[in-house]
Structure formats: C-alpha cells, structure tokens
Design a protein around this motif. Structure first.
Motif, PDB file in Angstrom:
ATOM      1  N   LYS A 139       7.911  84.505  11.943  1.00 34.38           N
ATOM      2  CA  LYS A 139       6.383  84.869  12.415  1.00 34.38           C
ATOM      3  C   LYS A 139       6.300  85.611  13.809  1.00 34.38           C
ATOM      4  O   LYS A 139       5.107  85.887  14.298  1.00 34.38           O
ATOM      5  CB  LYS A 139       5.842  83.365  13.100  1.00 34.38           C
ATOM      6  N   LYS A 140       7.432  86.184  14.131  1.00 29.62           N
ATOM      7  CA  LYS A 140       7.570  87.265  15.241  1.00 29.62           C
ATOM      8  C   LYS A 140       7.022  86.603  16.518  1.00 29.62           C
ATOM      9  O   LYS A 140       6.467  87.359  17.359  1.00 29.62           O
ATOM     10  CB  LYS A 140       7.079  88.511  14.813  1.00 29.62           C
ATOM     11  N   GLU A 141       7.121  85.345  16.743  1.00 34.37           N
ATOM     12  CA  GLU A 141       6.623  84.618  18.091  1.00 34.37           C
ATOM     13  C   GLU A 141       7.431  85.169  19.171  1.00 34.37           C
ATOM     14  O   GLU A 141       6.435  84.863  20.265  1.00 34.37           O
ATOM     15  CB  GLU A 141       6.464  83.114  17.830  1.00 34.37           C
ATOM     16  N   ARG A 142       8.574  85.488  18.975  1.00 32.13           N
ATOM     17  CA  ARG A 142       9.471  86.044  20.209  1.00 32.13           C
ATOM     18  C   ARG A 142       9.344  87.480  20.560  1.00 32.13           C
ATOM     19  O   ARG A 142      10.063  88.053  21.108  1.00 32.13           O
ATOM     20  CB  ARG A 142      10.844  85.376  20.014  1.00 32.13           C
ATOM     21  N   ILE A 143       8.284  88.097  19.914  1.00 34.95           N
ATOM     22  CA  ILE A 143       8.383  89.649  20.074  1.00 34.95           C
ATOM     23  C   ILE A 143       8.536  90.304  21.485  1.00 34.95           C
ATOM     24  O   ILE A 143       8.905  91.067  21.993  1.00 34.95           O
ATOM     25  CB  ILE A 143       7.293  90.227  19.222  1.00 34.95           C
ATOM     26  N   THR A 144       7.753  89.636  22.575  1.00 39.66           N
ATOM     27  CA  THR A 144       7.546  89.962  23.787  1.00 39.66           C
ATOM     28  C   THR A 144       9.138  89.994  24.528  1.00 39.66           C
ATOM     29  O   THR A 144       9.388  90.667  24.957  1.00 39.66           O
ATOM     30  CB  THR A 144       6.567  89.136  24.618  1.00 39.66           C
TER      31      THR A 144
END
Length: 224
Positions: A64-69
């Motif tokens: 879900k790309k929740e850690r992109i930052t």
C-alpha cells in the motif's frame, strides 16, 4: 544539420543500474524490507525517484506504499553518496559527444533524476564543458514526460523544438520528445527492450551511438 541534442541520462548516456539498485536495496535494508532484483529495478526506473520507490515498496513488503515518505527520506540520503556507484558511460558515448561538440552542436541532459544528483553524475563522468545544460528533476518544474523542461532548454538555446534532436531509452523519453515536438530517437542499449520501445511508439530506434552522429549531422533535407 540539427543545432542541438537533448539526452536522457540513465540508460542513454550512462549505465546507472548498479547505482540505482544499490541505493534502493540499501534503503529497503534500512527499512527491514525485502530487496528488489536488477530486472525489477530496470523496469521501475525512468519516472523519477518517487515512482521508483513506490514500485520497490510494492514488491518489498509494503504493497500500500504507506512508508513512501520514510523511503524517500532514506533513499535521498543514501543516493546522495551512491549516485555514482559503478556508473560508467556506454561504449561509444564519449566519442559521440565529442564529435557532436566539435560539429558546433549544443548538448543538454534532461533527466528525471533529482537535479543535484544528475549534475553530480554528469560532472563526475564526463569532461568539463561537454554539456551546455544539465536539467534534473526540480521543484516547480513538471517531470518528464511533460515537455516543459525540454522547452526550457530549447528556449535557453534560442532554438525551436524542430532544430533539436531528443534522445532517450524509454517510453517516458518517447513521450517527452513527441510532446515537445522534437525529432525523437530511442536507443536500444538502455533499460528497455526494442520490442517495448516499438510498442510505445518509437519510430526511430538506434543500436549504436555512431548513428546519432550520422543523423544529427545530416543536411536539412535528409532529416527525420
């Protein structure tokens, strides 16, 4: 003959795959996620760092790309030092650039790599002064395939788009050159297969840097 050439960087002028793979996997390692493969990295590059990392996260344990930052911050730090890791120009590139320069042509780099790293790679790999302009991804300027940056380069050269050859190795570059209304060449030695380039609308695909010289220096009525 044409008056200028705009080149993509990664996969066109230099083989940066090892540097990108190293930096992405060091990022995944710090985040305790799975590494990506070289083939995955090759498929993910071309659309800028955020896209690269989003795709990496998807296959490395964060679908879900929740850690992109977090990934962008970590990668930015690692890539700052690793952007020239095992980077080399492709065979024939240096001779091609020197020949075009001696013919009086303006030369530019347009990359979706962050501007600071794009300039660092160019300055580390190529002779000083070979390029008249190096433009990486900058805040406030849309990234490729938006043609804005290509037009900015043309304006700085005081040339019309039709006077400039655009050269790249991916579907992003084909779309950029076409959108900028510049004669566009795809090269087969980079990160995409010939079949992919054709599927993405490439009309002209070159296998050797020498072919760029032959086209760029042709007389006006022989041009593409």
């Amino acid at each position: 003959m044409y008056k200028a050439c705009i080149f993509d960087l990664d996969g066109t002028l230099v083989d940066t795959l090892n540097s990108l793979l190293y930096s992405v996997n060091k990022t995944m390692e710090e985040m305790q996620l799975r590494p990506i493969t070289k083939e995955q990295c090759k498929a993910f590059v071309g659309n800028g760092a955020k896209y690269l990392l989003e795709r990496a996260l998807e296959v490395s344990g964060d679908p879900k790309k929740e850690r992109i930052t977090e990934a962008l911050q970590t990668y930015g730090r690692i890539f700052q030092e690793g952007c020239t890791y095992q980077v080399v120009p492709y065979a024939g590139i240096l001779d091609m650039l020197r020949t075009l320069k001696e013919a009086g042509m303006k030369l530019a780099v347009l990359s979706n790599k962050p501007d600071l790293q794009a300039k660092h790679v160019v300055e580390s790999i190529f002779p000083k002064g070979i390029f008249d302009c190096v433009h990486g991804q900058k805040a406030g300027v849309p990234r490729k395939p938006d043609p804005t940056a290509a037009w900015m380069i043309a304006q700085s050269f005081k040339m019309s788009p039709e006077e400039i050859l655009y050269i790249g190795d991916s579907e992003v570059d084909i779309a950029t050159g076409n959108a900028a209304h510049m004669p566009t060449i795809a090269v087969s030695w980079g990160f995409r297969k010939k079949e992919t380039l054709r599927e993405e609308g490439a009309v002209c695909i070159f296998d050797e840097p020498q072919e760029i010289i032959e086209l760029a220096c042709k007389e006006q009525d022989d041009e593409v």
